[in-house]
Design a protein around this motif. Structure first.
Motif, mmCIF file in Angstrom:
data_model
loop_
_atom_site.group_PDB
_atom_site.id
_atom_site.type_symbol
_atom_site.label_atom_id
_atom_site.label_comp_id
_atom_site.label_asym_id
_atom_site.label_seq_id
_atom_site.Cartn_x
_atom_site.Cartn_y
_atom_site.Cartn_z
ATOM 1 N N ASP A 15 37.675 12.557 72.598
ATOM 2 C CA ASP A 15 36.864 13.218 72.919
ATOM 3 C C ASP A 15 36.240 13.514 71.144
ATOM 4 O OD1 ASP A 15 36.137 15.325 75.263
ATOM 5 O OD2 ASP A 15 36.595 13.013 74.965
ATOM 6 N N ALA A 16 37.311 13.729 70.471
ATOM 7 C CA ALA A 16 36.667 14.062 68.449
ATOM 8 C C ALA A 16 36.625 12.820 68.177
ATOM 9 C CB ALA A 16 38.111 14.116 68.294
ATOM 10 N N LYS A 17 36.778 11.216 68.305
ATOM 11 C CA LYS A 17 36.860 10.341 67.955
ATOM 12 C C LYS A 17 35.566 9.454 67.946
ATOM 13 C CE LYS A 17 38.085 5.973 65.671
ATOM 14 N NZ LYS A 17 38.166 5.765 64.731
ATOM 15 N N ILE A 18 34.752 10.076 69.315
ATOM 16 C CA ILE A 18 33.607 9.863 69.972
ATOM 17 C C ILE A 18 32.232 10.402 69.340
ATOM 18 C CG2 ILE A 18 31.640 9.733 71.835
ATOM 19 C CD1 ILE A 18 34.759 8.922 73.008
ATOM 20 N N GLY A 38 27.673 10.787 66.175
ATOM 21 C CA GLY A 38 27.496 12.722 65.965
ATOM 22 C C GLY A 38 26.957 13.215 67.353
ATOM 23 N N LYS A 39 25.480 13.085 67.475
ATOM 24 C CA LYS A 39 24.751 14.069 67.977
ATOM 25 C C LYS A 39 24.558 12.912 69.694
ATOM 26 C CE LYS A 39 20.386 11.917 66.265
ATOM 27 N NZ LYS A 39 18.774 12.369 65.590
ATOM 28 N N ASP A 40 25.029 12.280 69.359
ATOM 29 C CA ASP A 40 24.486 10.874 71.033
ATOM 30 C C ASP A 40 26.053 10.904 71.740
ATOM 31 O OD1 ASP A 40 22.750 8.508 68.775
ATOM 32 O OD2 ASP A 40 22.076 10.133 69.818
ATOM 33 N N ALA A 41 26.829 11.301 71.009
ATOM 34 C CA ALA A 41 28.107 11.664 71.701
ATOM 35 C C ALA A 41 28.441 12.441 72.911
ATOM 36 C CB ALA A 41 29.126 12.365 70.034
ATOM 37 N N GLU A 42 27.026 13.422 72.771
ATOM 38 C CA GLU A 42 27.922 14.382 74.029
ATOM 39 C C GLU A 42 27.091 13.361 75.725
ATOM 40 O OE1 GLU A 42 25.879 17.870 75.725
ATOM 41 O OE2 GLU A 42 25.571 18.073 73.628
ATOM 42 N N LYS A 73 18.483 1.717 73.655
ATOM 43 C CA LYS A 73 18.687 1.448 72.214
ATOM 44 C C LYS A 73 20.223 1.533 71.569
ATOM 45 C CE LYS A 73 16.497 2.620 68.114
ATOM 46 N NZ LYS A 73 15.685 3.450 67.923
ATOM 47 N N LEU A 74 20.708 3.227 72.927
ATOM 48 C CA LEU A 74 22.110 4.274 72.185
ATOM 49 C C LEU A 74 23.183 2.521 73.168
ATOM 50 C CD1 LEU A 74 23.930 6.120 71.396
ATOM 51 C CD2 LEU A 74 23.401 7.797 73.321
#
Length: 475
Positions: free
Chosen positions: A36-39, A44-48, A17-18
């Motif tokens: 990293d900042a853009k991602i 949001g929470k899925d960035a990590e 899904k992601l």
């Protein structure tokens, strides 16, 4: 949405899904370029999870250390690369020496570069063995009559060559001698080719701008007064009238000052400039028809600008650049012009190349001219045969023709020289000088009727018949 990106992200540990959510916006290569900042802002929470999939879980301090290491290592990497090639070359030399074989330095360099580029250091021995095998298979056998093979290989296709000239570069005004007459010119090392020509390549802005290319063409091509003006002889008033054609002058980039400067070269005349014409009269006391005729002819043929020897210059576009083809050749003077590419400009005048660039360049010119002449006729002759002829013509440091004035007339054997041309003169001259013929070549051995020391004639074998009769033959 790219399925390739989705599959790649799933393999890196993201849920389907992601992965699909990310692939809707970015390809994998585009995602890797994001900061990293853009991602974090985008996902949001899925960035990590995404950062982890991209292998960016390293702390900032560690990243900075890595960057510094990379900067410090850039210079070292270059040195290592050179060291790597040198090490590979040493290894190749060691293998060749161990096997008691030989490889030319150019071949060793090429192998070393490819081994390093393709990372084949583990297969280096097998590669060198194969190279030695290939190299040895292309060597001549001892005592092989390479000269005769080369002569036959060039001479036999040469009988099929036509006697013709050819309209060059799609322009009827430039004719170039090809076929058999051109091949004879090359091997005879003629000082003046029957149709001299040059291919002038340009550099910088001149090669892409047609107007700039025209400037160079105008500088190269000889422009005489008759090409840009009408010349009339006024017998009643004893004068020659020059009427310049302004359009032609503008096209050739010539001014009235250039015209007057050139006319000053005519001797024993008086020049008057009038509106749209120039009057030329003989000096006082020398007014006669013969003098008027001389002035008229001299004025017509006077050179305004250009390089001597080049009668015509034609511009053609080839690919993305303009090239100038010339009828006539003056290699030395053309190379002096600004905008001419000295590394690519060529002429079919081999002696001009020899005088300007030296004997090695002349050797290459002989090979290229002879090979292209044969190729143009559809005759496929191995270039090594032509190289042998070129080597023979240039071995002494000057260009020698293949004939009685050159290679054939300078043979060490008296009988071979006599067999070629002017038999009596050679024999009488040799007898007077007390020359000795050691009968080492082909022609002299054929003439005296003994075996030639070449090929099978180079080995003497004897069979012991008694031992042969005692040998048991297996049934």
């Amino acid at each position: 949405m790219s399925k390739t990106t989705v599959n790649a992200l799933i393999k890196r540990g993201l849920s389907k899904k992601l992965a699909e959510k990310v692939a809707e916006k970015y390809t994998l290569s585009a995602l890797e370029k994001l900061s990293d900042a853009k991602i974090k802002k985008e996902f949001g929470k899925d960035a990590e999870k995404i950062l982890k999939a991209l292998g960016r879980e390293v702390k900032k301090e560690e990243k900075e250390k890595e960057k510094k290491k990379k900067r410090r290592g850039k210079v070292k990497e270059k040195a290592k690369k050179i060291e790597g090639i040198d090490a590979i070359k040493e290894e190749i030399h060691r293998i060749v020496k161990e096997k008691n074989e030989y490889l030319p330095s150019a071949v060793i360099e090429e192998i070393a570069e490819k081994v390093e580029r393709e990372n084949l250091t583990d297969k280096i021995e097998a590669i060198v063995e194969r190279a030695i095998e290939e190299y040895n298979s292309h060597l001549m056998d001892p005592y092989e009559a390479c000269g005769m093979v080369a002569a036959q290989s060039i001479g036999e296709p040469g009988t099929q060559m036509t006697m013709r000239t050819f309209h060059y570069a799609g322009v009827a005004e430039i004719n170039v001698t090809l076929g058999l007459p051109r091949l004879i010119e090359i091997v005879d090392a003629r000082k003046d080719p029957s149709t001299p020509m040059m291919t002038v390549y340009l550099e910088g802005v001149y090669r892409v701008n047609k107007e700039k290319a025209k400037e160079i063409a105008n500088k190269i091509e000889v422009t005489r007064l008759i090409n840009i003006a009408e010349v009339e002889t006024d017998i009643s008033n004893m004068k020659v009238v020059v009427k310049p054609n302004m359009k032609s002058m503008h096209r050739k980039d010539i001014t009235m000052e250039d015209l007057l400067e050139a006319l000053k070269k005519v001797s024993k005349v008086q020049i008057k400039e009038k509106k749209n014409e120039i009057e030329i009269t003989p000096q006082e006391g020398n007014e006669n028809y013969r003098e008027l005729r001389r002035i008229s002819e001299e004025v017509k043929n006077i050179k305004i600008k250009g390089i001597d020897g080049i009668r015509r210059a034609i511009i053609r576009k080839e690919g993305d650049e303009y090239v100038i083809y010339t009828e006539g050749s003056n290699f030395e003077k053309v190379l002096e012009i600004e905008g001419v590419d000295k590394t690519r400009t060529i002429t079919n005048d081999i002696h001009a190349i020899y005088h300007v660039l030296g004997i090695e360049a002349a050797r290459n010119a002989i090979i290229n001219e002879a090979y292209s002449t044969l190729q143009e006729q559809g005759l496929n002759v191995d270039i090594r045969h032509i190289m042998l002829v070129a080597d023979l013509m240039t071995a002494t440091g000057v260009i020698r023709p293949i004939g009685r004035q050159g290679v054939s007339g300078e043979k060490g054997s008296v009988i071979a020289r006599a067999a070629f041309e002017i038999t009596v003169d050679h024999l009488l001259g040799a007898a007077r000088r007390g020359e000795v013929d050691e009968l080492k070549g082909v022609a002299e051995n054929v003439i005296v009727g003994q075996p030639i020391k070449l090929g099978t004639g180079s080995v003497e074998l004897a069979i012991d018949v008694k031992k042969l009769s005692k040998m048991k033959v297996k049934k």
